[in-house]
Scaffold this motif. Structure first.
Motif, PDB file in Angstrom:
ATOM      1  N   ALA A 102      85.479  43.881  78.554  1.00  0.00           N
ATOM      2  CA  ALA A 102      86.662  44.704  78.769  1.00  0.00           C
ATOM      3  C   ALA A 102      87.706  43.855  79.489  1.00  0.00           C
ATOM      4  O   ALA A 102      87.372  42.830  80.100  1.00  0.00           O
ATOM      5  N   PRO A 103      88.985  44.235  79.429  1.00  0.00           N
ATOM      6  CA  PRO A 103      90.027  43.472  80.125  1.00  0.00           C
ATOM      7  C   PRO A 103      89.698  43.285  81.604  1.00  0.00           C
ATOM      8  O   PRO A 103      89.350  44.242  82.301  1.00  0.00           O
ATOM      9  N   GLY A 104      89.783  42.050  82.067  1.00  0.00           N
ATOM     10  CA  GLY A 104      89.513  41.749  83.468  1.00  0.00           C
ATOM     11  C   GLY A 104      88.053  41.624  83.816  1.00  0.00           C
ATOM     12  O   GLY A 104      87.702  41.364  84.964  1.00  0.00           O
ATOM     13  N   MET A 105      87.192  41.780  82.843  1.00  0.00           N
ATOM     14  CA  MET A 105      85.744  41.718  83.069  1.00  0.00           C
ATOM     15  C   MET A 105      85.275  40.278  82.958  1.00  0.00           C
ATOM     16  O   MET A 105      85.649  39.558  82.040  1.00  0.00           O
ATOM     17  N   SER A 106      84.436  39.843  83.913  1.00  0.00           N
ATOM     18  CA  SER A 106      83.925  38.484  83.911  1.00  0.00           C
ATOM     19  C   SER A 106      82.745  38.347  82.965  1.00  0.00           C
ATOM     20  O   SER A 106      81.908  39.249  82.863  1.00  0.00           O
ATOM     21  N   ALA A 107      82.669  37.198  82.276  1.00  0.00           N
ATOM     22  CA  ALA A 107      81.563  36.964  81.346  1.00  0.00           C
ATOM     23  C   ALA A 107      80.239  36.792  82.075  1.00  0.00           C
ATOM     24  O   ALA A 107      79.181  37.079  81.523  1.00  0.00           O
ATOM     25  N   GLU A 108      80.278  36.325  83.306  1.00  0.00           N
ATOM     26  CA  GLU A 108      79.058  36.160  84.096  1.00  0.00           C
ATOM     27  C   GLU A 108      79.305  36.663  85.506  1.00  0.00           C
ATOM     28  O   GLU A 108      80.329  36.372  86.116  1.00  0.00           O
ATOM     29  N   LEU A 109      78.343  37.425  85.974  1.00  0.00           N
ATOM     30  CA  LEU A 109      78.448  38.015  87.303  1.00  0.00           C
ATOM     31  C   LEU A 109      77.099  37.872  87.984  1.00  0.00           C
ATOM     32  O   LEU A 109      76.049  38.020  87.347  1.00  0.00           O
ATOM     33  N   SER A 110      77.104  37.587  89.276  1.00  0.00           N
ATOM     34  CA  SER A 110      75.843  37.451  90.008  1.00  0.00           C
ATOM     35  C   SER A 110      75.906  38.241  91.300  1.00  0.00           C
ATOM     36  O   SER A 110      76.976  38.492  91.855  1.00  0.00           O
ATOM     37  N   GLY A 111      74.719  38.625  91.771  1.00  0.00           N
ATOM     38  CA  GLY A 111      74.633  39.424  92.990  1.00  0.00           C
ATOM     39  C   GLY A 111      74.453  40.890  92.656  1.00  0.00           C
ATOM     40  O   GLY A 111      75.132  41.428  91.773  1.00  0.00           O
ATOM     41  N   ALA A 112      73.526  41.555  93.337  1.00  0.00           N
ATOM     42  CA  ALA A 112      73.173  42.932  93.012  1.00  0.00           C
ATOM     43  C   ALA A 112      74.348  43.900  93.099  1.00  0.00           C
ATOM     44  O   ALA A 112      74.563  44.708  92.192  1.00  0.00           O
ATOM     45  N   ARG A 113      75.131  43.831  94.174  1.00  0.00           N
ATOM     46  CA  ARG A 113      76.215  44.813  94.332  1.00  0.00           C
ATOM     47  C   ARG A 113      77.317  44.649  93.285  1.00  0.00           C
ATOM     48  O   ARG A 113      77.723  45.646  92.672  1.00  0.00           O
ATOM     49  N   PRO A 114      77.824  43.433  93.041  1.00  0.00           N
ATOM     50  CA  PRO A 114      78.842  43.298  91.985  1.00  0.00           C
ATOM     51  C   PRO A 114      78.330  43.732  90.615  1.00  0.00           C
ATOM     52  O   PRO A 114      79.045  44.393  89.853  1.00  0.00           O
ATOM     53  N   VAL A 115      77.090  43.364  90.302  1.00  0.00           N
ATOM     54  CA  VAL A 115      76.524  43.742  89.004  1.00  0.00           C
ATOM     55  C   VAL A 115      76.352  45.258  88.922  1.00  0.00           C
ATOM     56  O   VAL A 115      76.666  45.878  87.895  1.00  0.00           O
ATOM     57  N   ALA A 116      75.877  45.874  90.000  1.00  0.00           N
ATOM     58  CA  ALA A 116      75.679  47.321  90.014  1.00  0.00           C
ATOM     59  C   ALA A 116      77.003  48.060  89.869  1.00  0.00           C
ATOM     60  O   ALA A 116      77.100  49.053  89.139  1.00  0.00           O
ATOM     61  N   LYS A 117      78.030  47.587  90.548  1.00  0.00           N
ATOM     62  CA  LYS A 117      79.344  48.233  90.433  1.00  0.00           C
ATOM     63  C   LYS A 117      79.876  48.139  89.008  1.00  0.00           C
ATOM     64  O   LYS A 117      80.455  49.098  88.480  1.00  0.00           O
ATOM     65  N   GLY A 118      79.679  46.984  88.393  1.00  0.00           N
ATOM     66  CA  GLY A 118      80.104  46.834  87.008  1.00  0.00           C
ATOM     67  C   GLY A 118      79.332  47.742  86.071  1.00  0.00           C
ATOM     68  O   GLY A 118      79.869  48.249  85.083  1.00  0.00           O
ATOM     69  N   THR A 119      78.067  47.969  86.394  1.00  0.00           N
ATOM     70  CA  THR A 119      77.218  48.826  85.568  1.00  0.00           C
ATOM     71  C   THR A 119      77.651  50.282  85.635  1.00  0.00           C
ATOM     72  O   THR A 119      77.813  50.943  84.610  1.00  0.00           O
ATOM     73  N   VAL A 120      77.862  50.803  86.827  1.00  0.00           N
ATOM     74  CA  VAL A 120      78.234  52.218  86.950  1.00  0.00           C
ATOM     75  C   VAL A 120      79.657  52.473  86.466  1.00  0.00           C
ATOM     76  O   VAL A 120      79.994  53.598  86.072  1.00  0.00           O
ATOM     77  N   ALA A 121      80.498  51.432  86.460  1.00  0.00           N
ATOM     78  CA  ALA A 121      81.852  51.605  85.937  1.00  0.00           C
ATOM     79  C   ALA A 121      81.837  51.895  84.441  1.00  0.00           C
ATOM     80  O   ALA A 121      82.781  52.472  83.900  1.00  0.00           O
ATOM     81  N   LEU A 122      80.744  51.508  83.791  1.00  0.00           N
ATOM     82  CA  LEU A 122      80.620  51.736  82.346  1.00  0.00           C
ATOM     83  C   LEU A 122      79.606  52.845  82.054  1.00  0.00           C
ATOM     84  O   LEU A 122      78.904  52.814  81.047  1.00  0.00           O
ATOM     85  N   ALA A 123      79.555  53.836  82.946  1.00  0.00           N
ATOM     86  CA  ALA A 123      78.588  54.928  82.780  1.00  0.00           C
ATOM     87  C   ALA A 123      78.787  55.660  81.465  1.00  0.00           C
ATOM     88  O   ALA A 123      77.825  56.109  80.832  1.00  0.00           O
ATOM     89  N   LYS A 124      80.037  55.782  81.025  1.00  0.00           N
ATOM     90  CA  LYS A 124      80.296  56.495  79.771  1.00  0.00           C
ATOM     91  C   LYS A 124      79.666  55.761  78.595  1.00  0.00           C
ATOM     92  O   LYS A 124      79.088  56.376  77.698  1.00  0.00           O
ATOM     93  N   ARG A 125      79.753  54.436  78.588  1.00  0.00           N
ATOM     94  CA  ARG A 125      79.139  53.648  77.520  1.00  0.00           C
ATOM     95  C   ARG A 125      77.624  53.818  77.538  1.00  0.00           C
ATOM     96  O   ARG A 125      76.990  53.881  76.487  1.00  0.00           O
ATOM     97  N   SER A 126      77.042  53.923  78.730  1.00  0.00           N
ATOM     98  CA  SER A 126      75.583  54.010  78.862  1.00  0.00           C
ATOM     99  C   SER A 126      75.013  55.266  78.214  1.00  0.00           C
ATOM    100  O   SER A 126      73.831  55.302  77.860  1.00  0.00           O
ATOM    101  N   GLN A 127      75.842  56.318  78.060  1.00  0.00           N
ATOM    102  CA  GLN A 127      75.345  57.543  77.440  1.00  0.00           C
ATOM    103  C   GLN A 127      74.887  57.302  76.007  1.00  0.00           C
ATOM    104  O   GLN A 127      74.051  58.034  75.477  1.00  0.00           O
ATOM    105  N   LEU A 128      75.433  56.280  75.360  1.00  0.00           N
ATOM    106  CA  LEU A 128      75.103  55.997  73.962  1.00  0.00           C
ATOM    107  C   LEU A 128      73.990  54.957  73.821  1.00  0.00           C
ATOM    108  O   LEU A 128      73.623  54.604  72.707  1.00  0.00           O
ATOM    109  N   ALA A 129      73.476  54.468  74.923  1.00  0.00           N
ATOM    110  CA  ALA A 129      72.471  53.407  74.892  1.00  0.00           C
ATOM    111  C   ALA A 129      71.071  54.009  74.869  1.00  0.00           C
ATOM    112  O   ALA A 129      70.839  55.121  75.346  1.00  0.00           O
ATOM    113  N   GLU A 130      70.130  53.259  74.307  1.00  0.00           N
ATOM    114  CA  GLU A 130      68.747  53.699  74.302  1.00  0.00           C
ATOM    115  C   GLU A 130      67.795  52.518  74.321  1.00  0.00           C
ATOM    116  O   GLU A 130      68.172  51.402  73.952  1.00  0.00           O
ATOM    117  N   LEU A 131      66.578  52.786  74.737  1.00  0.00           N
ATOM    118  CA  LEU A 131      65.561  51.742  74.785  1.00  0.00           C
ATOM    119  C   LEU A 131      65.132  51.348  73.377  1.00  0.00           C
ATOM    120  O   LEU A 131      65.112  52.169  72.462  1.00  0.00           O
TER     121      LEU A 131
END
Length: 223
Positions: free
Chosen positions: A143-172
């Motif tokens: 997405a615009p402004g999104m880094s291709a690589e991110l490290s560290g639990a908090r930055p990665v977690a924040k990026g993950t929850v920011a895309l909660a809407k996308r996660s609704q369509l994901a499955e194992l």
């Protein structure tokens, strides 16, 4: 229908899809969407089969049509048609590359991650991430402004929850023989996520979205 899905690729990069607002409480409609995930994952795998394999598998395994009736459709003998369905079944079910215990552990950790991502629960996402976790994303999914690589639990977690809407369509799914995640609206594969799990923590995950890379993945339904 499978051909139609190829030309109706979903746009998953627009502002409406990449909604940055906090995730809302899941509704019964959301639960129904998640419950349908096995069907969508199955569509992705079916799309990788040869047409004759797909027909034999779907008609026999899903609709209980006798092989004698399927044979004229695929222009094979009943015995050859049975072999087509058997070969397709093996590909749909996949072959794990890890032990049953390891697969179960991966599933538990990745399921917890996906559930937390869907609900936008930052604390729950952090719970399953290693402190030094690394997240890598193909350019096609950035997405615009999104880094291709991110490290560290908090930055990665924040990026993950920011895309909660996308996660609704994901499955194992089974991705390259291990537990992963696929994003496949209407059964059309958009991206896949592979995970590195150590103990009960995710130490890295890669978001694969480039068509060439997606084509190299071995996908199967996670039973």
């Amino acid at each position: 229908m499978l051909r139609a899905r190829r030309v109706r690729r979903e746009d998953l990069t627009g502002p409406e899809f990449l909604d940055q607002a906090p995730a809302r409480r899941r509704t019964p409609e959301d639960e129904a969407l998640v419950a349908d995930s096995v069907s969508r994952a199955l569509l992705v795998v079916l799309d990788t089969l040869e047409p004759a394999e797909r027909i034999a598998f779907v008609l026999h395994d899903m609709f209980a049509v006798p092989f004698a009736q399927i044979a004229p459709i695929v222009e094979r003998t009943p015995v050859a048609t049975k072999k087509l369905a058997s070969r397709a079944r093996r590909r749909v079910q996949g072959t794990p590359t890890v032990s049953a215990a390891e697969l179960s552990r991966q599933r538990r950790v990745v399921s917890a991650f996906l559930d937390a991502a869907r609900s936008g629960d930052l604390a729950a996402v952090l719970e399953v991430l290693d402190p030094d976790v690394v997240r890598r994303v193909d350019a096609a999914a950035l997405a615009p402004g999104m880094s291709a690589e991110l490290s560290g639990a908090r930055p990665v977690a924040k990026g993950t929850v920011a895309l909660a809407k996308r996660s609704q369509l994901a499955e194992l799914a089974l991705v390259n023989g291990e537990v992963g995640v696929v994003l496949a609206p209407h059964g059309s594969l958009v991206l896949a996520i592979t995970f590195t799990v150590a103990g009960d923590k995710i130490t890295a995950y890669d978001v694969v979205a480039e068509p060439d890379r997606l084509g190299q993945l071995t996908l199967a339904v996670l039973g």
